[in-house]
Design an enzyme around this catalytic site. Structure first.
Site, short mmCIF file in Angstrom:
data_model
loop_
_atom_site.label_atom_id
_atom_site.label_comp_id
_atom_site.label_asym_id
_atom_site.label_seq_id
_atom_site.Cartn_x
_atom_site.Cartn_y
_atom_site.Cartn_z
N SER A 1 -24.72 34.44 -16.04
CA SER A 1 -25.65 35.56 -16.19
C SER A 1 -25.03 36.93 -16.43
CB SER A 1 -26.56 35.66 -14.98
OG SER A 1 -27.64 34.77 -15.13
N SER B 1 -29.22 35.94 -16.97
CA SER B 1 -30.35 36.66 -16.45
C SER B 1 -30.17 38.19 -16.37
CB SER B 1 -30.65 36.15 -15.05
OG SER B 1 -29.57 36.43 -14.17
N LYS C 1 -28.63 45.88 -11.38
CA LYS C 1 -29.59 44.80 -11.54
C LYS C 1 -30.56 44.83 -10.36
CE LYS C 1 -29.42 39.75 -12.46
NZ LYS C 1 -28.51 38.59 -12.64
N1 GLN Z 1 -28.76 30.97 -17.16
C1 GLN Z 1 -28.31 30.26 -16.00
C2 GLN Z 1 -29.51 29.75 -15.23
O1 GLN Z 1 -30.57 29.85 -15.73
C3 GLN Z 1 -27.44 31.13 -15.18
C4 GLN Z 1 -28.16 32.07 -14.31
C5 GLN Z 1 -27.26 33.01 -13.57
O2 GLN Z 1 -26.05 33.03 -13.79
N2 GLN Z 1 -27.84 33.75 -12.65
O3 GLN Z 1 -29.39 29.27 -14.16
#
Ligand code: GLN
Length: 477
Positions: free
Chosen positions: A178, A154, A79
């Protein structure tokens, strides 16, 4: 050569028995990524030259008769919020567009030492904030199973790179889901380890008390292999706990695990398709003599609100250092320093990032701190207590990873709360710091027209072994 049906383990065997070289492997995966990623956009950068050099180094080792580790020559993706020395790491943001890591993050160093071949850097929502990769400053990633659908987020690029067969494993970060949510949407395994199991040194922070790095793979067994490589105490991350082994439970031990089903996970907006599928998983495991118990996590309904106070508070602090001058200067015509901050941060951060910085700044401001931030910390404790109570009765908790299958582009971007709700089942594990893994319900083949569904296993602190045991048992069925 075709490596479509390989796993990390099977490919390792081919390398050791000299059925193919690390270069053959790297060439095949690079070629696939270069041609097919045009439609998916899992990668922000593909590292052809560097990956081939890494593969050649592994072949040299094999030639000289040295033994190689399980990950040597294995194609991996990272990532784009993880630092590697001399390499771009944008975190999906314009404000870091020209930033290059000045050191190797701990996970990167461990994978390099193991001889992994890094095929490329994957796309993400800006600073890992989002559930669809639509918040990336460099354009969204598409779900390989249906390019009209999001891959989740994400870490959508990492999930898509594994699902599309561009790599055999990828690392992502999970602050509220995420890793698990995109894993569920893309039909891969995704593990968020226990908070403190994997070093965050070299991870561009989102919310430091919640962030954890973990693997995406095709099988639970492969997730175990990657996790074993990256975990462990690190002097450079004081929140890493200690070195613990991840034992393999034998069949008898696996069958003596008690699995809890939280009733709160089967309400609020879950689609019938997902609910039936996850209940089907439980039925299958019951057939294996696994004992099930209904349990309650009574504070689940507060998890999302609690997260959307603590997370933005930490985000606003972590992102305060970015002013856009060195790594992506965007606005030049300014009259003074204050204007420079305003204009660069305004233009350098996307809408969702700005929203969260504002929210976080508000909940930390004097006068509101106690009403929001302190209160949320207390609720966080109650949520953690729920798990502690539950884990007195059961070893593992089973439920859905997401309320629905992958949604369409633009479907949730206009209403942030509807987007936030896609993490309703994943956030609690981050707040409590416990490990959790999403496992695909079957082997989803790209092109079959089916949208994947994942189920989630949540375990006790530092008991990833229990998740792997149940996950592997389910896979074997
Ligand atoms: N989708 C969640 C958010 O928008 C989690 C993001 C993540 O785990 N980095 O915060």
């Amino acid at each position: 050569m075709n490596f479509e049906n390989e796993t990390i383990e099977s490919l390792h065997e081919k390398l050791v028995s000299k059925e193919c070289s690390a270069r053959d492997i790297a060439e095949a995966f690079l070629e696939k990524a270069e041609t097919e990623d045009k439609n998916i956009h899992a990668f922000l950068r593909i590292r052809r030259k560097e990956a081939l050099a890494e593969a050649d180094a592994v072949d040299e080792k094999i030639k000289s008769g040295e033994s190689i580790s399980m990950l040597a020559g294995i194609p991996i993706a990272l990532k784009d919020n993880m630092l590697a020395i001399g390499e771009q790491a944008t975190a999906g943001s314009k404000i870091l567009e020209t930033y290059k890591g000045s050191y190797d993050g701990t996970v990167v160093k461990k994978l390099k030492d193991a001889g992994a071949v890094f095929i490329g850097r994957t796309n993400l929502d800006e600073f890992a904030m989002g559930s669809s990769t639509e918040n990336s400053a460099f354009g969204p990633t598409k779900n390989p199973h249906d390019i009209t659908k999001v891959p989740g987020g994400s870490s959508g690029g990492s999930a898509a790179s594994v699902a599309a067969g561009f790599v055999l494993g990828a690392l992502g970060s999970d602050t509220g889901g995420s890793i698990r949510q995109p894993a569920a949407f893309c039909g891969t395994v995704g593990l968020k380890p226990t908070y403190g199991a994997v070093s965050r040194f070299g991870l561009i922070a989102m919310a430091s008390s919640l962030d954890q790095i973990g693997p995406f793979t095709k099988t639970v067994r492969d997730a175990r292999i990657l996790f074993e490589t990256i975990k462990g105490k690190d002097g450079r991350d004081a929140t890493t706990s200690f070195d613990y082994g991840v034992e393999s439970l034998d069949e008898q031990e696996t069958k003596s695990l008690v699995v809890g089903i939280p009733k709160e996970f089967f309400i609020s907006g879950i689609s019938k398709e997902v609910e039936d599928t996850v209940r089907g998983v439980a039925e299958k495991l019951k057939g294996q003599k696994i004992v099930f118990k209904e349990i309650s996590l009574p504070h689940t309904q507060y998890a999302l609100s609690c997260y959307y106070i603590i997370m933005p508070a930490e985000v606003s602090s972590n992102l305060a250092r970015l002013e856009g001058i060195r790594y992506g200067r965007i606005v030049h015509d300014v009259n003074n320093l204050k204007e420079l901050y305003f204009k660069n941060r305004g233009a350098g951060f996307g809408k969702e990032t700005r929203r969260r910085i504002l929210l976080g700044t508000f909940v930390l401001s004097s006068g509101y701190y106690d009403a929001y931030y302190t209160k949320a910390q207390k609720v966080r404790r109650l949520i953690a207590n729920d798990f502690e109570e539950a884990f007195k009765k059961v070893d593992v908790i089973l439920g859905p990873t997401t309320p629905t299958t992958a949604f369409g582009f633009g479907e949730k971007t206009k209403d942030p709360v509807s987007m936030y709700l896609s993490d309703i089942f994943t956030i609690s594990a981050n707040l409590a710091g416990v490990p959790a893994m999403s496992v695909p319900v079957k082997k989803y083949k790209v092109g079959s027209g089916e949208l994947p569904i994942g189920f989630q296993l949540i375990g006790k602190h530092f008991r990833e072994a229990d998740l792997f045991a149940i996950g592997e048992l389910y896979e074997s069925l």
